[in-house]
Scaffold this motif. Structure first.
Motif, PDB file in Angstrom:
ATOM      1  N   TYR A   1      23.457 -11.750  52.909  1.00  0.00           N
ATOM      2  CA  TYR A   1      21.990 -11.667  52.924  1.00  0.00           C
ATOM      3  C   TYR A   1      21.425 -11.924  51.538  1.00  0.00           C
ATOM      4  O   TYR A   1      21.781 -11.220  50.593  1.00  0.00           O
ATOM      5  CB  TYR A   1      21.569 -10.289  53.455  1.00  0.00           C
ATOM      6  CG  TYR A   1      22.106 -10.111  54.854  1.00  0.00           C
ATOM      7  CD1 TYR A   1      21.366 -10.493  55.961  1.00  0.00           C
ATOM      8  CD2 TYR A   1      23.416  -9.660  55.055  1.00  0.00           C
ATOM      9  CE1 TYR A   1      21.896 -10.420  57.244  1.00  0.00           C
ATOM     10  CE2 TYR A   1      23.958  -9.584  56.336  1.00  0.00           C
ATOM     11  CZ  TYR A   1      23.185  -9.965  57.410  1.00  0.00           C
ATOM     12  OH  TYR A   1      23.717  -9.920  58.678  1.00  0.00           O
ATOM     13  N   ARG A   2      20.616 -12.955  51.427  1.00  0.00           N
ATOM     14  CA  ARG A   2      20.002 -13.273  50.133  1.00  0.00           C
ATOM     15  C   ARG A   2      18.536 -13.622  50.350  1.00  0.00           C
ATOM     16  O   ARG A   2      18.227 -14.474  51.184  1.00  0.00           O
ATOM     17  CB  ARG A   2      20.706 -14.480  49.476  1.00  0.00           C
ATOM     18  CG  ARG A   2      22.159 -14.199  49.172  1.00  0.00           C
ATOM     19  CD  ARG A   2      22.812 -15.356  48.459  1.00  0.00           C
ATOM     20  NE  ARG A   2      24.245 -15.118  48.313  1.00  0.00           N
ATOM     21  CZ  ARG A   2      25.102 -15.950  47.744  1.00  0.00           C
ATOM     22  NH1 ARG A   2      24.656 -17.102  47.254  1.00  0.00           N
ATOM     23  NH2 ARG A   2      26.375 -15.651  47.652  1.00  0.00           N
ATOM     24  N   TYR A   3      17.671 -12.992  49.576  1.00  0.00           N
ATOM     25  CA  TYR A   3      16.251 -13.263  49.729  1.00  0.00           C
ATOM     26  C   TYR A   3      15.920 -14.532  48.944  1.00  0.00           C
ATOM     27  O   TYR A   3      15.377 -14.480  47.849  1.00  0.00           O
ATOM     28  CB  TYR A   3      15.432 -12.062  49.241  1.00  0.00           C
ATOM     29  CG  TYR A   3      14.015 -12.096  49.728  1.00  0.00           C
ATOM     30  CD1 TYR A   3      13.692 -11.671  51.009  1.00  0.00           C
ATOM     31  CD2 TYR A   3      13.001 -12.588  48.929  1.00  0.00           C
ATOM     32  CE1 TYR A   3      12.397 -11.729  51.468  1.00  0.00           C
ATOM     33  CE2 TYR A   3      11.700 -12.655  49.382  1.00  0.00           C
ATOM     34  CZ  TYR A   3      11.403 -12.217  50.656  1.00  0.00           C
ATOM     35  OH  TYR A   3      10.122 -12.285  51.121  1.00  0.00           O
ATOM     36  N   GLU A   4      16.294 -15.682  49.524  1.00  0.00           N
ATOM     37  CA  GLU A   4      16.060 -16.959  48.855  1.00  0.00           C
ATOM     38  C   GLU A   4      14.885 -17.658  49.521  1.00  0.00           C
ATOM     39  O   GLU A   4      14.502 -17.328  50.647  1.00  0.00           O
ATOM     40  CB  GLU A   4      17.297 -17.848  48.982  1.00  0.00           C
ATOM     41  CG  GLU A   4      18.507 -17.264  48.295  1.00  0.00           C
ATOM     42  CD  GLU A   4      19.511 -18.340  47.924  1.00  0.00           C
ATOM     43  OE1 GLU A   4      19.218 -19.098  46.991  1.00  0.00           O
ATOM     44  OE2 GLU A   4      20.568 -18.403  48.558  1.00  0.00           O
ATOM     45  N   ARG A   5      14.395 -18.691  48.856  1.00  0.00           N
ATOM     46  CA  ARG A   5      13.343 -19.493  49.475  1.00  0.00           C
ATOM     47  C   ARG A   5      14.013 -20.403  50.505  1.00  0.00           C
ATOM     48  O   ARG A   5      14.835 -21.249  50.137  1.00  0.00           O
ATOM     49  CB  ARG A   5      12.640 -20.342  48.411  1.00  0.00           C
ATOM     50  CG  ARG A   5      11.252 -20.794  48.828  1.00  0.00           C
ATOM     51  CD  ARG A   5      10.438 -21.227  47.614  1.00  0.00           C
ATOM     52  NE  ARG A   5      11.105 -22.282  46.849  1.00  0.00           N
ATOM     53  CZ  ARG A   5      11.109 -23.564  47.204  1.00  0.00           C
ATOM     54  NH1 ARG A   5      10.464 -23.957  48.275  1.00  0.00           N
ATOM     55  NH2 ARG A   5      11.732 -24.454  46.471  1.00  0.00           N
TER      56      ARG A   5
ATOM     57  N   ARG B   1      19.852 -23.574  53.022  1.00  0.00           N
ATOM     58  CA  ARG B   1      19.661 -22.327  52.270  1.00  0.00           C
ATOM     59  C   ARG B   1      18.933 -21.322  53.168  1.00  0.00           C
ATOM     60  O   ARG B   1      17.782 -21.528  53.548  1.00  0.00           O
ATOM     61  CB  ARG B   1      18.834 -22.614  51.012  1.00  0.00           C
ATOM     62  CG  ARG B   1      19.046 -21.593  49.924  1.00  0.00           C
ATOM     63  CD  ARG B   1      18.489 -22.071  48.605  1.00  0.00           C
ATOM     64  NE  ARG B   1      19.361 -23.019  47.929  1.00  0.00           N
ATOM     65  CZ  ARG B   1      20.480 -22.698  47.308  1.00  0.00           C
ATOM     66  NH1 ARG B   1      20.878 -21.462  47.277  1.00  0.00           N
ATOM     67  NH2 ARG B   1      21.205 -23.621  46.712  1.00  0.00           N
ATOM     68  N   TYR B   2      19.656 -20.284  53.515  1.00  0.00           N
ATOM     69  CA  TYR B   2      19.107 -19.299  54.449  1.00  0.00           C
ATOM     70  C   TYR B   2      19.096 -17.915  53.824  1.00  0.00           C
ATOM     71  O   TYR B   2      19.681 -17.689  52.768  1.00  0.00           O
ATOM     72  CB  TYR B   2      19.963 -19.264  55.725  1.00  0.00           C
ATOM     73  CG  TYR B   2      20.103 -20.595  56.377  1.00  0.00           C
ATOM     74  CD1 TYR B   2      19.089 -21.084  57.206  1.00  0.00           C
ATOM     75  CD2 TYR B   2      21.228 -21.394  56.154  1.00  0.00           C
ATOM     76  CE1 TYR B   2      19.206 -22.327  57.796  1.00  0.00           C
ATOM     77  CE2 TYR B   2      21.345 -22.639  56.740  1.00  0.00           C
ATOM     78  CZ  TYR B   2      20.331 -23.098  57.557  1.00  0.00           C
ATOM     79  OH  TYR B   2      20.446 -24.325  58.136  1.00  0.00           O
ATOM     80  N   ARG B   3      18.436 -16.999  54.518  1.00  0.00           N
ATOM     81  CA  ARG B   3      18.438 -15.602  54.055  1.00  0.00           C
ATOM     82  C   ARG B   3      19.569 -14.814  54.712  1.00  0.00           C
ATOM     83  O   ARG B   3      20.051 -13.855  54.144  1.00  0.00           O
ATOM     84  CB  ARG B   3      17.078 -14.971  54.337  1.00  0.00           C
ATOM     85  CG  ARG B   3      16.031 -15.609  53.439  1.00  0.00           C
ATOM     86  CD  ARG B   3      14.670 -14.973  53.576  1.00  0.00           C
ATOM     87  NE  ARG B   3      13.805 -15.518  52.530  1.00  0.00           N
ATOM     88  CZ  ARG B   3      12.524 -15.269  52.423  1.00  0.00           C
ATOM     89  NH1 ARG B   3      11.931 -14.468  53.305  1.00  0.00           N
ATOM     90  NH2 ARG B   3      11.825 -15.790  51.448  1.00  0.00           N
TER      91      ARG B   3
ATOM     92  N   VAL C   1      29.368 -23.637  36.435  1.00  0.00           N
ATOM     93  CA  VAL C   1      29.592 -22.298  35.847  1.00  0.00           C
ATOM     94  C   VAL C   1      29.584 -21.217  36.914  1.00  0.00           C
ATOM     95  O   VAL C   1      30.063 -20.126  36.705  1.00  0.00           O
ATOM     96  CB  VAL C   1      28.556 -21.946  34.764  1.00  0.00           C
ATOM     97  CG1 VAL C   1      28.882 -22.649  33.479  1.00  0.00           C
ATOM     98  CG2 VAL C   1      27.151 -22.216  35.233  1.00  0.00           C
ATOM     99  N   ARG C   2      28.985 -21.543  38.092  1.00  0.00           N
ATOM    100  CA  ARG C   2      28.888 -20.599  39.196  1.00  0.00           C
ATOM    101  C   ARG C   2      27.860 -19.519  38.913  1.00  0.00           C
ATOM    102  O   ARG C   2      27.621 -19.128  37.791  1.00  0.00           O
ATOM    103  CB  ARG C   2      30.240 -19.955  39.523  1.00  0.00           C
ATOM    104  CG  ARG C   2      31.361 -20.935  39.609  1.00  0.00           C
ATOM    105  CD  ARG C   2      31.568 -21.472  41.001  1.00  0.00           C
ATOM    106  NE  ARG C   2      31.738 -20.401  41.942  1.00  0.00           N
ATOM    107  CZ  ARG C   2      30.970 -20.232  43.008  1.00  0.00           C
ATOM    108  NH1 ARG C   2      30.003 -21.088  43.264  1.00  0.00           N
ATOM    109  NH2 ARG C   2      31.176 -19.246  43.822  1.00  0.00           N
ATOM    110  N   GLY C   3      27.256 -19.051  40.004  1.00  0.00           N
ATOM    111  CA  GLY C   3      26.120 -18.140  39.849  1.00  0.00           C
ATOM    112  C   GLY C   3      26.458 -16.700  39.535  1.00  0.00           C
ATOM    113  O   GLY C   3      25.587 -15.920  39.211  1.00  0.00           O
TER     114      GLY C   3
END
Ligand code: AMP
Length: 417
Positions: free
Chosen positions: A111-115, A120-122, A256-258
């Motif tokens: 679960y990621r609160y992304e745009r 790219r999903y939440r 570099v990876r997040g």
């Protein structure tokens, strides 16, 4: 009408079939590579991700789903798989007295609160692997090639690994300093995120999606100039092993990876003509200790399954992923219906997929239904023939018909599907 939350999707039809296909293939593959599956909770104490993923990462600063539960605890929906697996590994003392490489994989929602946007999903699904207790570069090569081989097995023949090394702590320290020295005089030219990164996490500047094409970024120092001799040696060895394993890789100093916890090799999986990463991973030798576990090296990667589904669908086309059925059993009267339900069970128990006429359709509609379900065979029942124990089987493509004894239906179909 109540609609789904933003950034989520329902998985059904072709997409769900591709997802199941990927999951099953990976379950089989992991047996060959000696991995155990692990499932951890969807939510964990928020602190796990703050300490595990890193306070200054985009994921933790901007993207987590945090809430306080009814008991006043700070809870976070997992944004990635590694921290939870490491927590479980430590809490359940899965390291025991083992001296071998300890291998896990997971297939879970994150679960990621992304745009939300394409790919790219939440709520997203990741299939990932983690290997604990080995710092041998041979394991890095095995893990990288495992992901690469899975992509090939999924039919993604143009898969390529973009590989970098962040070196050991000393290399990273020297490189970080060089980056800060280089970018500091240009701070005003940086995007808002990078201005912050310059203070908190300079390596992440290389991840900038806004300015990466500018001259300023193109001329930035590269990690390869700051690696210690032992880090260079380790990276060279890794490349040697990858060559032995026939992995198609290219060096890319901007990977570099997040997440905060990587050292030495980091990599991402791509398709040649697509700049959306299908997955990524790296070595993280300090994470287990930093989460109060033993000092133990680790390496792993995760695939974004949602992206895998979409590239596979593009590749094979909607048609090939269509559902098919081995047989449709046609019936029009009660006598035939009684036989249909009996033979349907016999077929299903013998691994022959079939459907019956359970909505009281007329004969013509049943033919249409069988076509819609892509049924390979039609089992035609006829009261007169049934009395003699004879059944007609029609190949729904060639339209050829054969009459077989009731006791031979299973063998006939098994021999022809
Ligand atoms: P990460 O955990 O950020 O390294 O991501 C690993 C892989 O998960 C990426 O390479 C993507 O394929 C996938 N991924 C990451 N974030 C998302 C997202 N918001 N939606 C869909 N897939 C994602």
């Amino acid at each position: 009408m109540i609609t789904k939350p933003k950034g989520t999707y329902d998985l059904y039809g072709t997409d769900e079939r591709i997802y199941s296909y990927i999951s099953n293939l990976i379950d089989d593959y992991m047996i060959n590579y000696n991995y155990d599956k692990i499932r951890t909770p969807v939510f964990e104490a928020s602190e796990l991700f703050h300490r595990g993923v890193g306070e200054t990462t985009d994921i933790v600063t901007k993207e987590t789903y945090d809430f306080t539960d009814r008991g006043g605890r700070s809870i976070t929906l997992r944004p990635e798989g590694t921290a939870g697996v490491v927590r479980s590994f430590i809490e359940n003392k899965l390291y025991g007295n083992r001296s071998d490489a300890i291998k896990f994989y997971y297939n879970e929602t994150m679960y990621r609160y992304e745009r939300p946007q394409a790919g790219r999903y939440r709520e997203l699904t990741q299939i990932g692997v983690e290997v604990f207790n080995s710092d041998d570069v041979m394991i890095d090569a095995e893990v990288i090639s495992l992901g690469y081989n899975i992509l090939k097995e999924l039919g993604l023949n143009d898969a390529v690994v973009k590989l970098n090394t962040l070196g050991d702590a000393e290399s990273r320290k020297n490189y970080t300093k060089a980056l800060v020295d280089y970018f500091k005089p240009h701070v005003k030219e940086l995007c808002e995120d990078c201005q912050r990164r310059l203070d908190t996490n300079p390596l992440r500047l290389l991840d900038c999606k806004v300015d990466s094409d500018t001259e300023l970024f193109k001329n930035a120092p590269v990690i390869s100039d700051y690696l210690t001799p032992s880090s260079i040696e380790r990276f060279n060895k890794l490349k040697e092993y990858l060559n032995i394993l026939d992995v198609d890789y290219e060096i890319n100093y901007n990977i570099v990876r997040g997440l905060d916890y990587y050292d030495h090799d980091v990599w991402e999986y791509f398709l040649e003509d697509n700049n959306l990463a299908l997955g990524g991973g790296g070595r993280y030798n300090t994470l287990i200790k930093s989460l109060d576990g033993p000092e133990m090296p680790a390496v792993g990667f995760a695939f974004g399954v949602d992206r895998l589904i979409s590239v596979i669908k593009n590749k094979i086309g909607e048609n090939e992923a269509e559902k098919t059925l081995d047989a449709f059993i046609m019936s029009v009267n009660e006598e035939e219906r009684m036989f249909a339900i009996k033979i349907s069970q016999t077929l299903r128990l013998n691994n022959i997929s079939c459907e019956i006429n359970s909505t009281n359709l007329g004969l013509k509609a049943q033919f249409k239904q069988a076509d819609r379900l892509n049924s390979k065979f039609l089992v035609l029942l006829n009261s007169e023939n049934l009395k003699k124990g004879i059944i007609t089987i029609k190949d729904n493509k060639t339209k050829e018909e054969v009459k077989v004894d009731e006791s031979e239906v299973v063998d006939y179909l098994l021999g022809n599907i």
